[in-house]
Design an enzyme around this catalytic site. Structure first.
Site, PDB file in Angstrom:
ATOM      1  N   HIS A 250       1.058 -12.182   1.028  1.00  0.00           N
ATOM      2  CA  HIS A 250       2.478 -12.375   0.299  1.00  0.00           C
ATOM      3  C   HIS A 250       2.463 -13.260  -0.878  1.00  0.00           C
ATOM      4  CE1 HIS A 250       4.263  -9.721   3.536  1.00  0.00           C
ATOM      5  NE2 HIS A 250       4.896  -9.449   2.511  1.00  0.00           N
TER       6      HIS A 250
ATOM      7  N   ARG B 204      12.600  -8.280  -2.330  1.00  0.00           N
ATOM      8  CA  ARG B 204      12.453  -8.816  -1.171  1.00  0.00           C
ATOM      9  C   ARG B 204      13.327  -9.980  -1.015  1.00  0.00           C
ATOM     10  NH1 ARG B 204       6.949  -7.696  -3.055  1.00  0.00           N
ATOM     11  NH2 ARG B 204       5.777  -6.423  -1.370  1.00  0.00           N
TER      12      ARG B 204
ATOM     13  N   ARG C 279      16.032  -5.140  -0.153  1.00  0.00           N
ATOM     14  CA  ARG C 279      15.559  -4.876   1.183  1.00  0.00           C
ATOM     15  C   ARG C 279      16.044  -6.056   2.036  1.00  0.00           C
ATOM     16  NH1 ARG C 279       9.322  -5.140   2.308  1.00  0.00           N
ATOM     17  NH2 ARG C 279       9.686  -7.275   2.004  1.00  0.00           N
TER      18      ARG C 279
ATOM     19  N   GLU D 240       6.135   2.126   6.993  1.00  0.00           N
ATOM     20  CA  GLU D 240       5.255   1.183   7.043  1.00  0.00           C
ATOM     21  C   GLU D 240       4.404   0.888   8.063  1.00  0.00           C
ATOM     22  OE1 GLU D 240       6.274  -2.631   5.207  1.00  0.00           O
ATOM     23  OE2 GLU D 240       8.213  -2.541   6.502  1.00  0.00           O
TER      24      GLU D 240
ATOM     25  N   ASP E  52       1.691  -2.584   4.452  1.00  0.00           N
ATOM     26  CA  ASP E  52       1.549  -2.975   5.984  1.00  0.00           C
ATOM     27  C   ASP E  52       1.075  -1.513   6.537  1.00  0.00           C
ATOM     28  OD1 ASP E  52       2.807  -5.357   6.982  1.00  0.00           O
ATOM     29  OD2 ASP E  52       4.424  -5.107   5.871  1.00  0.00           O
TER      30      ASP E  52
ATOM     31  N   ARG F 270      -3.854  -7.812   6.905  1.00  0.00           N
ATOM     32  CA  ARG F 270      -4.013  -8.100   5.376  1.00  0.00           C
ATOM     33  C   ARG F 270      -4.280  -9.255   4.735  1.00  0.00           C
ATOM     34  NH1 ARG F 270       2.539  -6.672   4.489  1.00  0.00           N
ATOM     35  NH2 ARG F 270       2.191  -7.620   2.300  1.00  0.00           N
TER      36      ARG F 270
ATOM     37  N   CYS G  89       6.403   1.471  -2.465  1.00  0.00           N
ATOM     38  CA  CYS G  89       6.744   0.219  -2.912  1.00  0.00           C
ATOM     39  C   CYS G  89       5.488  -0.807  -2.625  1.00  0.00           C
ATOM     40  CB  CYS G  89       8.199  -0.304  -2.604  1.00  0.00           C
ATOM     41  SG  CYS G  89       8.303  -0.601  -0.949  1.00  0.00           S
TER      42      CYS G  89
END
Ligand code: PEP
Ligand code: MG
Length: 753
Positions: free
Chosen positions: A360, A467, A503, A602, A626, A636, A673
């Site tokens: 992130h 987010r 979201r 996801e 994800d 990730r 996205c």
């Protein structure tokens, strides 16, 4: 034994440079294995020769001089076979090659094990003995364990020194390798973000204010003495030996050695914390070298005492920092809040030794347009403070204090990049439409208000993913309903009447809130996203009410639900959204339209249930970041497996296509996205699948618009058909890259990572 091994690894990690690290290894291994010789040969990448880099037992003069060709000697044989070679009499072996300068003829038995780091052979660790004997299995496995443990530390030291850095100098034009995090090039000064109360993490920092630093250090010592005396008092009633430790600590603080030496070091121009770190390390090493259990314990005491002083020092010296005009933020595990701490116009680069391009922090850096390198594991964070750093976010490499040549080459690149951006700028007001007339709205991903405001002018047609966890992450408590509503209203206003997708909170995984700690063995498979929201209706409903209140009088709110793994989560969320809306209407806020609700796809389970989920919602949004991690079982954030993380893996393409088909059958729009939507090659396939819209970082948007305006939908379909017949991601990427080159957009490939 484990303890000894741990100590050697730590000492190697703390060594100044490669030669020092190797010396630590040979001295300690020879002692632990009780052999007559221990040597390390490393491969010189320039000519593939095996160079004797350190020895304890052979002629020390031969270090750096004794060299074997690629296929020469037993040292090479160990590497060819990638397994230990254990000989009673080395000179009788046909591959034995005598190196006269080492004077090794006296030693008969030979045990060599390969040093391998991430599949890459780095060299050979050898022990030898005067008498002829074969080493027993325990000795062989011990040496193998040592080599395996030390491979990383050697790679680390080698990256800092290079094999030809025998004198401990580093190649200034040899970069540290990491992973691309956010595209672009940044040149600036290193600012280290480090955890508190950790001596090893203290950066090398100089000071112009020696007196101020001496005073701060003395004050920290006084505070530590007071603290120790208070603690001692609390156990006054216990037998005298319980208090011995406190007395020993107090003695060290009132005695000369630790305090005086630290002050002397400060007077050499070092910051108090750096000076303290150095003196404590020197003491610790002295004790540990004595190889005595009692004294090793004293080393632990000194480290503990040093940490106590450091805590007092840091409690005074932390606080808002001054950042250089061109700041490159460096840290082991940077967080999103570290990034937003720096004034945006001063942050020109980010380097994290952990994490990958899908972490992130990297996503936030891309949104901010800050060149970023992730997973630069070999870089010494503590030595980067104040250094000139070149961050190449395209290739994922970092240069520390590079030569003028390197800097001018990167300045040239920066200029080219500005020209490319200027070229793309002209497309800003053009629609994203293929030459054969297929239109795909492009939206932006965001998470910060500043970044929303700056993107209204980017040519985006709305926000495809906001987010909401980012504003939660930079606070020290949950924001209240009013506070959230004000923020969301600003976000909705930015593109009104165009669509804005917010979201709901997606914390857990690598996104933690300092005020809501979650400790789990496997956070990505744990309490995350919608699971937390449904388990905490108090937090969730507050957020839903804030979202709905923010949308009063508007009709552009889309709510997106993260981490949906089963239909019941969608049902329960819909129930709560409806309830929150009725509550607000009851309270007198009449003009609240029912927002469009979307589910993120996801997780593999939701790919297979996409058709049923689609029936319950107004849109689907595929979170490829994800989805790739869960489908390929590749964390990730883990740089060790980052090469396996690929959105062009045939399984990912097939999963995305499954979702597109399910959405089409249910007649609900579907978008991507995740970062796949910002990858020029992948976008060709998404276009061919018939994706309804794409959402990406504002930096990627102009490039993706260029791709869409350059390739026909028809051609994209043909390429998709071909990709679906291919067996691996490399072939798919090569085919798509060739297409991009043929369209005359090769420049995107470099800028499009
Ligand atoms: C995703 O997973 O693709 C996504 C967009 O969400 P995040 O990166 O925030 O997990
Ligand atoms: Mg996600």
């Amino acid at each position: 034994m484990l303890d000894k091994l741990r100590r050697i690894v730590q000492e190697v990690n703390e060594a100044e440079n490669l030669p020092a690290a190797l010396r630590v290894i040979v001295t300690n291994v020879k002692a632990v294995m009780k052999t007559d010789v221990c040597s390390i040969y490393l491969i010189d990448p320039d000519n593939q020769q095996r160079v004797l880099m350190a020895t304890e037992g052979l002629n020390p003069e031969s270090v750096g001089k004794a060299r074997l060709g690629e296929g020469e000697g037993l040292v090479s044989l160990v590497l060819e076979r990638a397994e230990p070679i254990n000989l009673e009499n080395a000179s009788e072996h046909p591959r034995y090659k005598y190196l006269p300068e080492t004077a090794e003829e006296r030693f008969h038995s030979f045990l060599g094990v390969p040093i391998v780091h991430h599949r890459k052979p780095m060299g050979t660790l050898v022990v030898q003995q005067l008498d002829s004997r074969t080493f027993d299995e325990e000795e062989v496995t011990l040496l193998m364990t040592i080599a395996a443990q030390l491979a990383g530390a050697i790679a680390h030291a080698e990256a800092s020194g290079g094999i030809s850095g025998l004198k401990g100098t580093r190649h200034r034009d040899r970069p540290f390798r990491g992973l691309p995090g956010a595209p672009g090039v940044g040149i600036g000064l290193g600012v280290v973000v480090y955890p508190t109360a950790d001596l090893n993490a203290v950066p090398n920092r100089r000071t112009d204010d020696v007196n101020g630093e001496v005073q701060a250090f003395r004050a920290a010592v006084v505070a530590t003495i007071e603290e120790l005396e208070a603690q001692k008092k609390r156990i006054e009633h216990l037998p005298a030996e319980s208090k011995l430790l406190f007395d020993a600590y107090l003695l060290m603080l009132t005695g000369d050695s630790l305090v005086k030496k630290t002050i002397d070091r400060i007077k050499e121009g070092y910051w108090a914390s750096t000076a303290l770190r150095d003196i404590v390390h020197a003491h610790v090493q002295q004790f540990e070298a004595m190889d005595d259990a009692y004294l090793a314990e004293r080393a632990r005491d000194i480290r503990d005492l040093g940490t106590r002083i450091l805590v007092h020092l840091q409690s005074k010296t932390r606080g808002p920092r001054q950042y250089p005009k061109k700041t490159v933020l460096v840290g082991d595990a940077l967080t999103a809040s570290d990034l937003v701490e720096v004034p945006p116009e001063q942050l020109i680069g980010v380097i994290s030794t952990q994490g990958s391009g899908s972490s992130h922090v990297a996503i936030l850096a891309r949104a901010l347009g800050v060149p970023t390198v992730m997973g630069a594991a070999d870089m010494r964070v503590t030595r980067s403070e104040g250094c000139t750093l070149v961050v190449d976010g395209y290739q994922g490499v970092v240069y520390v204090d590079p030569t003028k040549g390197v800097i001018s080459e990167y300045n040239r690149l920066l200029k080219e990049e500005q020209e490319l951006s200027a070229g793309l700028e002209t497309l800003k007001d053009e629609p994203a439409i293929t030459p054969d007339g297929v239109r795909i709205p492009l939206y932006i991903n965001s998470g910060l208000l500043s970044d929303v405001n700056s993107s209204t002018n980017s040519g985006a047609e709305g926000i495809g993913l906001y987010r909401t966890e980012f504003p939660f992450m930079i606070r020290d408590r949950f924001p209240g309903e009013e506070e959230q509503a004000t923020l969301y209203r600003q976000v909705l206003n930015s593109f009104d009447p165009r669509p804005v997708t917010l979201r709901t909170l997606d914390i857990g995984g690598d996104k933690t809130l300092s005020y809501f700690p979650i400790t789990e063995e496997n956070p990505f498979l744990g309490w995350r996203g919608i699971r937390i929201s449904l388990d905490h209706p108090d937090i969730f409903v507050t957020q839903l009410r804030a979202l709905l209140r923010a949308s009063a009088g508007k009709d552009n709110l889309h709510i997106l639900l993260p981490m949906i793994t089963s239909v019941s989560e969608v049902n329960e969320s819909l129930e709560l959204i409806k309830r929150a809306r009725y509550e607000l209407i009851d309270e007198g806020l009449v003009d609240i339209k029912m927002p469009r609700i979307g589910a993120m796809i996801e997780v593999p389970s939701s790919v297979y249930q996409a058709a049923i989920i689609a029936k319950r919602v107004d849109f689907l949004s595929i979170g490829t970041n994800d989805l790739v991690q869960y489908l390929l079982a590749v964390d990730r954030n883990n740089p060790n497996v980052a090469e396996l993380y690929d959105c062009l893996h045939p399984a990912v393409i097939s999963a995305v296509q499954t979702v597109v088909r399910a959405a089409a059958r249910a007649r609900v729009p579907v978008s991507v996205c995740g970062e796949m939507a910002g990858d020029p090659a992948a976008v060709i396939l998404l276009l061919g699948m018939g994706m309804d819209s794409l959402s990406m970082s504002v930096v990627a948007l102009p490039r993706i618009k260029w791709v869409i305006r350059s390739i026909t939908y028809q051609r994209a379909r043909e390429l998709l058909e071909q990709a679906l017949t291919m067996e691996d991601s490399q072939s798919i990427r090569s085919m798509l890259n060739r297409e991009i080159e043929d369209l005359g957009m090769g420049g995107l490939l470099r800028a499009g990572k």
